[in-house]
Design a protein around this motif. Structure first.
Motif, PDB file in Angstrom:
ATOM      1  N   THR A  94      -7.061   0.282  -8.438  1.00 44.83           N
ATOM      2  CA  THR A  94      -6.884   1.181  -7.556  1.00 44.83           C
ATOM      3  C   THR A  94      -8.087   1.128  -6.645  1.00 44.83           C
ATOM      4  N   CYS A  95      -7.464   1.005  -5.361  1.00 45.94           N
ATOM      5  CA  CYS A  95      -8.336   1.049  -4.139  1.00 45.94           C
ATOM      6  C   CYS A  95      -9.179   2.344  -3.665  1.00 45.94           C
ATOM      7  N   SER A  96     -10.038   2.264  -2.865  1.00 44.65           N
ATOM      8  CA  SER A  96     -10.862   3.388  -2.423  1.00 44.65           C
ATOM      9  C   SER A  96      -9.970   4.511  -1.588  1.00 44.65           C
ATOM     10  N   ALA A  97      -8.880   3.766  -0.958  1.00 50.47           N
ATOM     11  CA  ALA A  97      -8.373   4.668  -0.134  1.00 50.47           C
ATOM     12  C   ALA A  97      -7.580   5.672  -0.910  1.00 50.47           C
ATOM     13  N   CYS A  98      -7.011   5.021  -2.050  1.00 48.00           N
ATOM     14  CA  CYS A  98      -6.091   5.915  -2.952  1.00 48.00           C
ATOM     15  C   CYS A  98      -7.081   6.834  -3.838  1.00 48.00           C
ATOM     16  N   LYS A  99      -8.217   5.989  -4.371  1.00 45.61           N
ATOM     17  CA  LYS A  99      -9.101   7.001  -5.056  1.00 45.61           C
ATOM     18  C   LYS A  99      -9.485   8.122  -4.328  1.00 45.61           C
ATOM     19  N   ASP A 118      -4.000   2.380   4.452  1.00 44.73           N
ATOM     20  CA  ASP A 118      -5.076   1.663   4.382  1.00 44.73           C
ATOM     21  C   ASP A 118      -5.044   1.069   2.660  1.00 44.73           C
ATOM     22  N   CYS A 119      -4.277   1.321   2.052  1.00 47.96           N
ATOM     23  CA  CYS A 119      -4.000   0.964   0.689  1.00 47.96           C
ATOM     24  C   CYS A 119      -4.332  -0.423   0.545  1.00 47.96           C
ATOM     25  N   GLN A 120      -5.294  -0.696  -0.433  1.00 45.06           N
ATOM     26  CA  GLN A 120      -5.387  -2.379  -0.697  1.00 45.06           C
ATOM     27  C   GLN A 120      -5.203  -2.768  -2.020  1.00 45.06           C
ATOM     28  N   CYS A 121      -4.639  -1.804  -2.707  1.00 47.87           N
ATOM     29  CA  CYS A 121      -4.590  -2.160  -4.168  1.00 47.87           C
ATOM     30  C   CYS A 121      -3.826  -3.279  -4.214  1.00 47.87           C
ATOM     31  N   ALA A 122      -4.302  -4.213  -5.366  1.00 46.09           N
ATOM     32  CA  ALA A 122      -3.620  -5.539  -5.102  1.00 46.09           C
ATOM     33  C   ALA A 122      -2.024  -5.479  -5.664  1.00 46.09           C
TER      34      ALA A 122
END
Ligand SMILES: [Zn+2]
Length: 140
Positions: A94-99, A118-122
């Protein structure tokens, strides 16, 4: 379906650039047939492209469209509602934008776009919004 045909989610702009026709087509097929598994039949569609990337982009396009439709329904409902963002919290993916958006609440006018731009979740954004009533149980 028409929504997905024209949608230009910010998630895609930031991560993949323009939404390709292949992604729109694959997204529509997944919605229609309820599966991402089409065997060898789509080899032509994926020719020269990373299949995983097309599948991920198509899934995010479906999420975007579903969120938009759910938000429109909540806005047109007589009952007063607010949105709460539910985030799949996974320490590794879970990326920081989602957290940052976990359990945040928004008025229906200020609900963020999902997938998060800005989600960067793989494995892609797995955030969703639920629309909860703000009045009592029997309020309109
Ligand atoms: Zn994310």
């Amino acid at each position: 379906m028409g929504e997905a045909h024209e949608a230009t989610p910010k998630f895609h702009e930031n991560r993949f650039g323009e939404v390709s026709e292949e992604v729109r087509l694959f997204s529509a097929m997944v919605v229609l047939w309820g599966t991402e598994q089409f065997g060898q039949t789509l080899n032509q569609l994926f020719a020269g492209k990373k299949k995983e990337e097309v599948v991920l982009a198509a899934r995010m396009l479906s999420f975007y469209t579903a969120h938009k439709i759910n938000l429109e329904q909540a806005r047109s409902s007589k009952a007063k509602r607010k949105a709460r963002i539910l985030v799949t919290l996974d320490q590794n993916t879970t990326c920081s934008a989602c957290k940052k958006d976990s359990d945040q609440e928004y008025s229906l006018e200020r609900v963020p776009e999902l997938p998060h731009p800005d989600c960067q979740c793989a494995i892609g954004c797995r955030c969703g919004a639920i629309f909860v009533r703000t009045g009592g149980l029997f309020s309109e």
